[in-house]
Design a protein around this motif. Structure first.
Motif, mmCIF file in Angstrom:
data_model
loop_
_atom_site.group_PDB
_atom_site.id
_atom_site.type_symbol
_atom_site.label_atom_id
_atom_site.label_comp_id
_atom_site.label_asym_id
_atom_site.label_seq_id
_atom_site.Cartn_x
_atom_site.Cartn_y
_atom_site.Cartn_z
ATOM 1 N N UNK A 1 0.841 -1.209 0.000
ATOM 2 C CA UNK A 1 0.000 0.000 0.000
ATOM 3 C C UNK A 1 0.869 1.249 0.000
ATOM 4 N N UNK A 2 1.922 1.242 0.811
ATOM 5 C CA UNK A 2 2.825 2.404 0.880
ATOM 6 C C UNK A 2 3.526 2.630 -0.457
ATOM 7 N N UNK A 3 3.984 1.560 -1.097
ATOM 8 C CA UNK A 3 4.668 1.693 -2.387
ATOM 9 C C UNK A 3 3.712 2.186 -3.474
ATOM 10 N N UNK A 4 2.505 1.632 -3.499
ATOM 11 C CA UNK A 4 1.542 2.074 -4.524
ATOM 12 C C UNK A 4 1.114 3.527 -4.295
ATOM 13 N N UNK A 5 0.939 3.916 -3.048
ATOM 14 C CA UNK A 5 0.571 5.310 -2.745
ATOM 15 C C UNK A 5 1.708 6.245 -3.138
ATOM 16 N N UNK A 6 2.933 5.834 -2.841
ATOM 17 C CA UNK A 6 4.100 6.648 -3.209
ATOM 18 C C UNK A 6 4.213 6.756 -4.721
ATOM 19 N N UNK A 7 3.992 5.633 -5.413
ATOM 20 C CA UNK A 7 4.051 5.624 -6.869
ATOM 21 C C UNK A 7 3.015 6.590 -7.435
ATOM 22 N N UNK A 8 1.818 6.558 -6.909
ATOM 23 C CA UNK A 8 0.764 7.444 -7.409
ATOM 24 C C UNK A 8 1.097 8.911 -7.138
ATOM 25 N N UNK A 9 1.622 9.200 -5.947
ATOM 26 C CA UNK A 9 2.010 10.592 -5.639
ATOM 27 C C UNK A 9 3.089 11.076 -6.610
ATOM 28 N N UNK A 10 4.043 10.227 -6.904
ATOM 29 C CA UNK A 10 5.102 10.617 -7.844
ATOM 30 C C UNK A 10 4.538 10.822 -9.244
ATOM 31 N N UNK A 11 3.675 9.914 -9.681
ATOM 32 C CA UNK A 11 3.077 10.056 -11.017
ATOM 33 C C UNK A 11 2.197 11.293 -11.106
ATOM 34 N N UNK B 1 12.069 14.864 -4.175
ATOM 35 C CA UNK B 1 12.013 15.990 -5.111
ATOM 36 C C UNK B 1 11.038 15.749 -6.260
ATOM 37 N N UNK B 2 10.456 14.552 -6.346
ATOM 38 C CA UNK B 2 9.425 14.283 -7.335
ATOM 39 C C UNK B 2 9.911 13.677 -8.636
ATOM 40 N N UNK B 3 11.234 13.541 -8.806
ATOM 41 C CA UNK B 3 11.718 12.907 -10.034
ATOM 42 C C UNK B 3 11.241 11.458 -10.060
ATOM 43 N N UNK B 4 10.974 10.958 -11.252
ATOM 44 C CA UNK B 4 10.459 9.594 -11.391
ATOM 45 C C UNK B 4 11.622 8.611 -11.478
ATOM 46 N N UNK B 5 12.207 8.325 -10.315
ATOM 47 C CA UNK B 5 13.293 7.352 -10.208
ATOM 48 C C UNK B 5 12.910 6.321 -9.160
ATOM 49 N N UNK B 6 13.500 5.135 -9.267
ATOM 50 C CA UNK B 6 13.215 4.100 -8.270
ATOM 51 C C UNK B 6 13.725 4.514 -6.900
ATOM 52 N N UNK B 7 14.805 5.274 -6.873
ATOM 53 C CA UNK B 7 15.294 5.770 -5.580
ATOM 54 C C UNK B 7 14.226 6.629 -4.913
ATOM 55 N N UNK B 8 13.608 7.498 -5.683
ATOM 56 C CA UNK B 8 12.538 8.318 -5.116
ATOM 57 C C UNK B 8 11.323 7.479 -4.725
ATOM 58 N N UNK B 9 11.081 6.388 -5.443
ATOM 59 C CA UNK B 9 9.947 5.530 -5.108
ATOM 60 C C UNK B 9 10.107 4.952 -3.707
ATOM 61 N N UNK B 10 11.256 4.349 -3.398
ATOM 62 C CA UNK B 10 11.398 3.759 -2.066
ATOM 63 C C UNK B 10 11.517 4.818 -0.985
ATOM 64 N N UNK B 11 12.117 5.960 -1.335
ATOM 65 C CA UNK B 11 12.187 7.036 -0.339
ATOM 66 C C UNK B 11 10.798 7.636 -0.083
#
Length: 146
Positions: A20-30, A38-48
């Motif tokens: 749930x946390x990963x999907x919510x983070x993914x959606x916020x980034x998208x 910082x909002x860049x679409x990188x996997x590092x930003x996804x886990x952070x």
């Protein structure tokens, strides 16, 4: 004490809370609305953004597949970057148009300056001819309204 249900893994390869946390983070980034990066679409930003470890994110194979598919389809440009890039493109087109307009006006100005200089030279020559001719030029009487 941890219950067996809280430690069970979902089909994503991680706990339900982590998925749930990963999907919510993914959606916020998208969506361009990050809370922890910082909002860049990188996997590092996804886990952070999800506030999980990189190793935990790497175990979520299904979620990473979703991430990779989205990135492949939409690219790594965030909505804000896309708006910025569109604005830059629009401004570059407008600048090119104004540059062409300035070039045209500059050419017209040069042509007008050349014509004025030629007329000034001709006028000066004619005045000199009149002055050296010796003949008298009789001015016309001004017109009077009666």
């Amino acid at each position: 004490m941890t219950t067996p249900d809280s430690r069970s893994l979902t089909e994503d390869g991680v706990s339900a809370k982590t998925a749930t946390a990963l999907r919510a983070a993914m959606q916020r980034l998208f969506d361009g609305k990050p809370q922890h990066t910082d909002g860049r679409l990188t996997k590092e930003n996804l886990w952070r953004e999800a506030q999980v470890s990189r190793a935990t994110m790497n175990r979520a194979a299904a979620i990473l597949t979703e991430w990779d598919n989205h990135i492949a389809e939409h690219g790594t440009t965030t909505p804000g970057e896309a708006r910025r890039d569109d604005e830059i493109t629009r401004l570059r087109r407008k600048l090119a148009e104004k540059t062409r307009e300035c070039t045209l006006l500059s050419k017209r100005l040069d042509a007008a300056a050349t014509a004025i200089a030629t007329l000034h030279h001709d006028n000066t020559q004619l005045r000199q001819e009149l002055a050296s001719d010796g003949s008298r030029v009789t001015p016309l009487r001004p017109h009077t309204n009666r």
